[in-house]
Write a protein that holds these residues in place. Sequence first.
Motif, PDB file in Angstrom:
ATOM      1  N   UNK A  16       0.838  -1.202   0.000  1.00  0.00           N
ATOM      2  CA  UNK A  16       0.000   0.000   0.000  1.00  0.00           C
ATOM      3  C   UNK A  16       0.872   1.252   0.000  1.00  0.00           C
ATOM      4  N   UNK A  17       1.924   1.252   0.823  1.00  0.00           N
ATOM      5  CA  UNK A  17       2.796   2.418   0.905  1.00  0.00           C
ATOM      6  C   UNK A  17       3.602   2.660  -0.352  1.00  0.00           C
ATOM      7  N   UNK A  21      -1.785   1.028  -3.590  1.00  0.00           N
ATOM      8  CA  UNK A  21      -2.661   0.037  -4.197  1.00  0.00           C
ATOM      9  C   UNK A  21      -2.776  -1.165  -3.275  1.00  0.00           C
ATOM     10  N   UNK A  22      -3.847  -1.911  -3.440  1.00  0.00           N
ATOM     11  CA  UNK A  22      -3.975  -3.189  -2.744  1.00  0.00           C
ATOM     12  C   UNK A  22      -3.101  -4.210  -3.462  1.00  0.00           C
ATOM     13  N   UNK A  23      -2.544  -5.179  -2.753  1.00  0.00           N
ATOM     14  CA  UNK A  23      -1.749  -6.193  -3.444  1.00  0.00           C
ATOM     15  C   UNK A  23      -2.596  -7.162  -4.255  1.00  0.00           C
ATOM     16  N   UNK A  24      -3.789  -7.480  -3.752  1.00  0.00           N
ATOM     17  CA  UNK A  24      -4.591  -8.500  -4.393  1.00  0.00           C
ATOM     18  C   UNK A  24      -4.119  -9.887  -3.985  1.00  0.00           C
ATOM     19  N   UNK A  25      -4.989 -10.866  -4.153  1.00  0.00           N
ATOM     20  CA  UNK A  25      -4.739 -12.235  -3.698  1.00  0.00           C
ATOM     21  C   UNK A  25      -3.474 -12.823  -4.308  1.00  0.00           C
ATOM     22  N   UNK A  26      -3.296 -12.675  -5.618  1.00  0.00           N
ATOM     23  CA  UNK A  26      -2.163 -13.315  -6.293  1.00  0.00           C
ATOM     24  C   UNK A  26      -0.829 -12.742  -5.859  1.00  0.00           C
ATOM     25  N   UNK A  27      -0.730 -11.422  -5.824  1.00  0.00           N
ATOM     26  CA  UNK A  27       0.534 -10.788  -5.442  1.00  0.00           C
ATOM     27  C   UNK A  27       0.862 -11.076  -3.983  1.00  0.00           C
ATOM     28  N   UNK A  28      -0.139 -10.974  -3.112  1.00  0.00           N
ATOM     29  CA  UNK A  28       0.121 -11.255  -1.704  1.00  0.00           C
ATOM     30  C   UNK A  28       0.579 -12.700  -1.521  1.00  0.00           C
ATOM     31  N   UNK A  29      -0.007 -13.614  -2.271  1.00  0.00           N
ATOM     32  CA  UNK A  29       0.401 -15.012  -2.180  1.00  0.00           C
ATOM     33  C   UNK A  29       1.873 -15.174  -2.550  1.00  0.00           C
ATOM     34  N   UNK A  30       2.295 -14.501  -3.606  1.00  0.00           N
ATOM     35  CA  UNK A  30       3.695 -14.572  -4.036  1.00  0.00           C
ATOM     36  C   UNK A  30       4.630 -13.981  -2.994  1.00  0.00           C
ATOM     37  N   UNK A  31       4.246 -12.832  -2.445  1.00  0.00           N
ATOM     38  CA  UNK A  31       5.089 -12.175  -1.449  1.00  0.00           C
ATOM     39  C   UNK A  31       5.146 -12.991  -0.161  1.00  0.00           C
ATOM     40  N   UNK A  32       4.025 -13.571   0.230  1.00  0.00           N
ATOM     41  CA  UNK A  32       3.998 -14.393   1.439  1.00  0.00           C
ATOM     42  C   UNK A  32       4.869 -15.632   1.275  1.00  0.00           C
ATOM     43  N   UNK A  33       4.836 -16.222   0.093  1.00  0.00           N
ATOM     44  CA  UNK A  33       5.672 -17.398  -0.171  1.00  0.00           C
ATOM     45  C   UNK A  33       7.152 -17.033  -0.077  1.00  0.00           C
ATOM     46  N   UNK A  34       7.505 -15.880  -0.647  1.00  0.00           N
ATOM     47  CA  UNK A  34       8.895 -15.433  -0.574  1.00  0.00           C
ATOM     48  C   UNK A  34       9.308 -15.168   0.867  1.00  0.00           C
ATOM     49  N   UNK A 123       1.124  14.380  12.124  1.00  0.00           N
ATOM     50  CA  UNK A 123       1.127  13.227  11.230  1.00  0.00           C
ATOM     51  C   UNK A 123       0.050  12.194  11.551  1.00  0.00           C
ATOM     52  N   UNK A 124      -0.733  12.436  12.597  1.00  0.00           N
ATOM     53  CA  UNK A 124      -1.732  11.466  13.004  1.00  0.00           C
ATOM     54  C   UNK A 124      -2.775  11.171  11.934  1.00  0.00           C
ATOM     55  N   UNK A 125      -3.237  12.202  11.256  1.00  0.00           N
ATOM     56  CA  UNK A 125      -4.250  12.000  10.216  1.00  0.00           C
ATOM     57  C   UNK A 125      -3.681  11.187   9.057  1.00  0.00           C
ATOM     58  N   UNK A 126      -2.423  11.436   8.716  1.00  0.00           N
ATOM     59  CA  UNK A 126      -1.783  10.668   7.644  1.00  0.00           C
ATOM     60  C   UNK A 126      -1.611   9.214   8.049  1.00  0.00           C
ATOM     61  N   UNK A 127      -1.289   8.986   9.332  1.00  0.00           N
ATOM     62  CA  UNK A 127      -1.164   7.609   9.826  1.00  0.00           C
ATOM     63  C   UNK A 127      -2.510   6.896   9.760  1.00  0.00           C
ATOM     64  N   UNK A 128      -3.573   7.605  10.111  1.00  0.00           N
ATOM     65  CA  UNK A 128      -4.916   7.026  10.028  1.00  0.00           C
ATOM     66  C   UNK A 128      -5.275   6.717   8.579  1.00  0.00           C
ATOM     67  N   UNK A 129      -4.897   7.599   7.680  1.00  0.00           N
ATOM     68  CA  UNK A 129      -5.141   7.385   6.244  1.00  0.00           C
ATOM     69  C   UNK A 129      -4.456   6.111   5.773  1.00  0.00           C
ATOM     70  N   UNK A 130      -3.189   5.935   6.154  1.00  0.00           N
ATOM     71  CA  UNK A 130      -2.459   4.729   5.768  1.00  0.00           C
ATOM     72  C   UNK A 130      -3.132   3.482   6.351  1.00  0.00           C
ATOM     73  N   UNK A 131      -3.464   3.533   7.623  1.00  0.00           N
ATOM     74  CA  UNK A 131      -4.105   2.381   8.264  1.00  0.00           C
ATOM     75  C   UNK A 131      -5.449   2.059   7.608  1.00  0.00           C
ATOM     76  N   UNK A 136      -8.760  -1.495   3.986  1.00  0.00           N
ATOM     77  CA  UNK A 136      -9.546  -1.777   2.781  1.00  0.00           C
ATOM     78  C   UNK A 136      -8.793  -2.747   1.876  1.00  0.00           C
ATOM     79  N   UNK A 137      -7.484  -2.562   1.758  1.00  0.00           N
ATOM     80  CA  UNK A 137      -6.669  -3.472   0.947  1.00  0.00           C
ATOM     81  C   UNK A 137      -6.726  -4.880   1.510  1.00  0.00           C
TER      82      UNK A 137
END
Length: 204
Positions: A16-17, A21-34, A123-131, A136-137
């Motif tokens: 996300x940072x 963008x959201x990683x999506x199922x496929x990308x997250x699966x690849x990153x988790x495997x790595x 920076x609190x509002x920006x931290x909340x935005x990231x979270x 959602x991602x």
Amino acid sequence: MAITAEDRSKIITLVVGMFDAAPGFNVLSELATAFESGTTIDGLAASLEASVQFRSNYPTFLTSNEFATRLVNSLVGDEVVASQKAMAVAQLVAALNSGSSRAAVAWSAINALNNVSHTEPNWGAAAARLDNKVAVATFFTVDLQQSANDLPTLKAVITGVTSSPATVTFAKAELDGSNAAAAAAAAAAAAAAAATAAEAAAAA
């Protein structure tokens, strides 16, 4: 090693940072495997930084200042005042000019923002935005197990999410179809009411 929920959250936060963008199922699966195979979060950041998708947003020809400015703006949006943004950019530029890689600087900035309290005045509002974007991602990727093959679609998943909790509720409802169902129900109710009114008028 087996991935934990905390590890998975870090990976989603990294994506996300770096990409807004959201990683999506496929990308997250690849990153988790790595990750399970021994790649650290820093290693994942380096791999993502070398991707075509990242460099389409952050070309290698950007100066350190241009890269840092673009990264900060992507991370915080309009949630932080210009003077605070300038201070953050200066810190990132100093790190880059001292030899830190773009991947290392990006993850450092993302992780730092992720650890800021939502009540911190600058920076609190920006931290909340990231979270909120991460929430959602995660909903899209983990709960709904959805994916996409193109970055614009994955970016659209969290577009419009801000520090406001209401934007999380709306985005999740868009993703799971709740908003569409509510709109259809409202349209059906309106049509039924109109039909009833027409019948009453005809009988009068």
